[in-house]
Design a protein around this motif. Structure first.
Motif, PDB file in Angstrom:
ATOM      1  N   UNK A  44      -4.396 -20.479   7.476  1.00  0.00           N
ATOM      2  CA  UNK A  44      -3.911 -21.090   8.720  1.00  0.00           C
ATOM      3  C   UNK A  44      -3.407 -20.024   9.695  1.00  0.00           C
ATOM      4  N   UNK A  45      -2.745 -19.003   9.163  1.00  0.00           N
ATOM      5  CA  UNK A  45      -2.193 -17.935   9.990  1.00  0.00           C
ATOM      6  C   UNK A  45      -3.279 -17.015  10.546  1.00  0.00           C
ATOM      7  N   UNK A  46      -4.402 -16.932   9.841  1.00  0.00           N
ATOM      8  CA  UNK A  46      -5.453 -15.999  10.238  1.00  0.00           C
ATOM      9  C   UNK A  46      -5.290 -14.637   9.588  1.00  0.00           C
ATOM     10  N   UNK A  47      -4.511 -14.593   8.505  1.00  0.00           N
ATOM     11  CA  UNK A  47      -4.300 -13.333   7.781  1.00  0.00           C
ATOM     12  C   UNK A  47      -5.588 -12.887   7.102  1.00  0.00           C
ATOM     13  N   UNK A  48      -5.677 -11.594   6.845  1.00  0.00           N
ATOM     14  CA  UNK A  48      -6.884 -11.044   6.224  1.00  0.00           C
ATOM     15  C   UNK A  48      -6.930 -11.301   4.721  1.00  0.00           C
ATOM     16  N   UNK A  49      -5.753 -11.355   4.103  1.00  0.00           N
ATOM     17  CA  UNK A  49      -5.636 -11.657   2.678  1.00  0.00           C
ATOM     18  C   UNK A  49      -4.194 -12.064   2.411  1.00  0.00           C
ATOM     19  N   UNK A  50      -3.875 -12.311   1.145  1.00  0.00           N
ATOM     20  CA  UNK A  50      -2.516 -12.717   0.810  1.00  0.00           C
ATOM     21  C   UNK A  50      -2.105 -12.135  -0.541  1.00  0.00           C
ATOM     22  N   UNK A  51      -0.812 -12.151  -0.779  1.00  0.00           N
ATOM     23  CA  UNK A  51      -0.228 -11.645  -2.011  1.00  0.00           C
ATOM     24  C   UNK A  51       0.928 -12.564  -2.374  1.00  0.00           C
ATOM     25  N   UNK A  52       0.878 -13.122  -3.573  1.00  0.00           N
ATOM     26  CA  UNK A  52       1.929 -14.037  -4.003  1.00  0.00           C
ATOM     27  C   UNK A  52       3.152 -13.279  -4.491  1.00  0.00           C
ATOM     28  N   UNK A  53       4.334 -13.762  -4.080  1.00  0.00           N
ATOM     29  CA  UNK A  53       5.590 -13.247  -4.626  1.00  0.00           C
ATOM     30  C   UNK A  53       5.971 -14.134  -5.808  1.00  0.00           C
ATOM     31  N   UNK A  54       6.513 -13.598  -6.869  1.00  0.00           N
ATOM     32  CA  UNK A  54       6.710 -12.166  -7.089  1.00  0.00           C
ATOM     33  C   UNK A  54       5.375 -11.492  -7.392  1.00  0.00           C
ATOM     34  N   UNK A  55       5.250 -10.270  -6.990  1.00  0.00           N
ATOM     35  CA  UNK A  55       4.000  -9.553  -7.184  1.00  0.00           C
ATOM     36  C   UNK A  55       4.219  -8.334  -8.064  1.00  0.00           C
ATOM     37  N   UNK A  56       3.162  -7.916  -8.695  1.00  0.00           N
ATOM     38  CA  UNK A  56       3.146  -6.709  -9.502  1.00  0.00           C
ATOM     39  C   UNK A  56       3.039  -5.528  -8.532  1.00  0.00           C
ATOM     40  N   UNK A  57       3.819  -4.480  -8.765  1.00  0.00           N
ATOM     41  CA  UNK A  57       3.815  -3.341  -7.838  1.00  0.00           C
ATOM     42  C   UNK A  57       2.451  -2.661  -7.761  1.00  0.00           C
ATOM     43  N   UNK A  58       1.725  -2.631  -8.869  1.00  0.00           N
ATOM     44  CA  UNK A  58       0.371  -2.055  -8.829  1.00  0.00           C
ATOM     45  C   UNK A  58      -0.548  -2.904  -7.964  1.00  0.00           C
ATOM     46  N   UNK A  59      -0.387  -4.227  -8.058  1.00  0.00           N
ATOM     47  CA  UNK A  59      -1.182  -5.138  -7.239  1.00  0.00           C
ATOM     48  C   UNK A  59      -0.884  -4.908  -5.758  1.00  0.00           C
ATOM     49  N   UNK A  60       0.390  -4.694  -5.439  1.00  0.00           N
ATOM     50  CA  UNK A  60       0.797  -4.390  -4.065  1.00  0.00           C
ATOM     51  C   UNK A  60       0.066  -3.150  -3.550  1.00  0.00           C
ATOM     52  N   UNK A  61       0.100  -2.090  -4.319  1.00  0.00           N
ATOM     53  CA  UNK A  61      -0.554  -0.844  -3.926  1.00  0.00           C
ATOM     54  C   UNK A  61      -2.059  -1.019  -3.743  1.00  0.00           C
ATOM     55  N   UNK A  62      -2.685  -1.731  -4.672  1.00  0.00           N
ATOM     56  CA  UNK A  62      -4.142  -1.930  -4.622  1.00  0.00           C
ATOM     57  C   UNK A  62      -4.548  -2.702  -3.370  1.00  0.00           C
ATOM     58  N   UNK A  63      -3.865  -3.810  -3.105  1.00  0.00           N
ATOM     59  CA  UNK A  63      -4.256  -4.648  -1.967  1.00  0.00           C
ATOM     60  C   UNK A  63      -3.989  -3.938  -0.639  1.00  0.00           C
ATOM     61  N   UNK A  64      -2.912  -3.170  -0.549  1.00  0.00           N
ATOM     62  CA  UNK A  64      -2.611  -2.447   0.690  1.00  0.00           C
ATOM     63  C   UNK A  64      -3.653  -1.352   0.917  1.00  0.00           C
ATOM     64  N   UNK A  65      -3.974  -0.631  -0.127  1.00  0.00           N
ATOM     65  CA  UNK A  65      -4.980   0.433  -0.015  1.00  0.00           C
ATOM     66  C   UNK A  65      -6.327  -0.158   0.388  1.00  0.00           C
ATOM     67  N   UNK A  66      -6.690  -1.278  -0.221  1.00  0.00           N
ATOM     68  CA  UNK A  66      -7.957  -1.942   0.102  1.00  0.00           C
ATOM     69  C   UNK A  66      -7.995  -2.352   1.573  1.00  0.00           C
ATOM     70  N   UNK A  67      -6.919  -2.927   2.078  1.00  0.00           N
ATOM     71  CA  UNK A  67      -6.866  -3.368   3.475  1.00  0.00           C
ATOM     72  C   UNK A  67      -6.864  -2.179   4.443  1.00  0.00           C
ATOM     73  N   UNK A  68      -6.222  -1.114   4.055  1.00  0.00           N
ATOM     74  CA  UNK A  68      -6.153   0.080   4.912  1.00  0.00           C
ATOM     75  C   UNK A  68      -7.512   0.743   5.061  1.00  0.00           C
ATOM     76  N   UNK A  69      -8.359   0.557   4.066  1.00  0.00           N
ATOM     77  CA  UNK A  69      -9.671   1.216   4.073  1.00  0.00           C
ATOM     78  C   UNK A  69     -10.790   0.294   4.534  1.00  0.00           C
ATOM     79  N   UNK A  70     -10.434  -0.841   5.138  1.00  0.00           N
ATOM     80  CA  UNK A  70     -11.448  -1.782   5.634  1.00  0.00           C
ATOM     81  C   UNK A  70     -12.261  -1.177   6.749  1.00  0.00           C
TER      82      UNK A  70
END
Length: 120
Positions: free
Chosen positions: A94-120
């Protein structure tokens, strides 16, 4: 040159943890506990990635993300919607976000998804 991330969340603990983890990974981290004047804030920081909380004061993450995605010069900045809301996938869409991450999140998952989005 380090990549910049802008985190919108009113939870001080989340901001502290994310800042620590991401700075360790070489990110230049900027944070905001509200989304007042969001387009001006984003233009001033020029982030490579945005983490957007659903419950961010004052307008909320959905409206804040929609505001960014309507701006020609800001719409291509990847927005990762993150929340403990059980309907996060729908909210992110609904917001138009590129992806999402559920809280609470695993710190490795945080790093992976941010890196993936940064390299789009």
């Amino acid at each position: 040159m380090s990549k910049r991330i802008l985190i919108f969340d009113d939870d001080v603990d989340i901001l502290s943890i994310c800042t620590y983890i991401l700075e360790e990974q070489g990110w230049e981290v900027h944070t905001s506990a509200h989304c007042n004047n969001i387009d001006t804030t984003v233009r001033n920081i020029k982030p490579d990635v945005i983490l957007m909380d659903n419950w961010i004061p004052d307008t909320g993450g959905v409206v804040a993300t929609q505001t960014l995605k309507r701006q020609e010069d800001l719409k291509d900045i990847p927005v990762i919607y993150f929340s403990a809301n059980n309907d996060i996938q729908t909210l992110a869409k609904q917001a138009g976000a590129d992806t999402y991450l559920e809280k609470p999140f695993d710190l490795n998952e945080l790093e992976v998804i941010i890196t993936k989005m940064a390299n789009k």
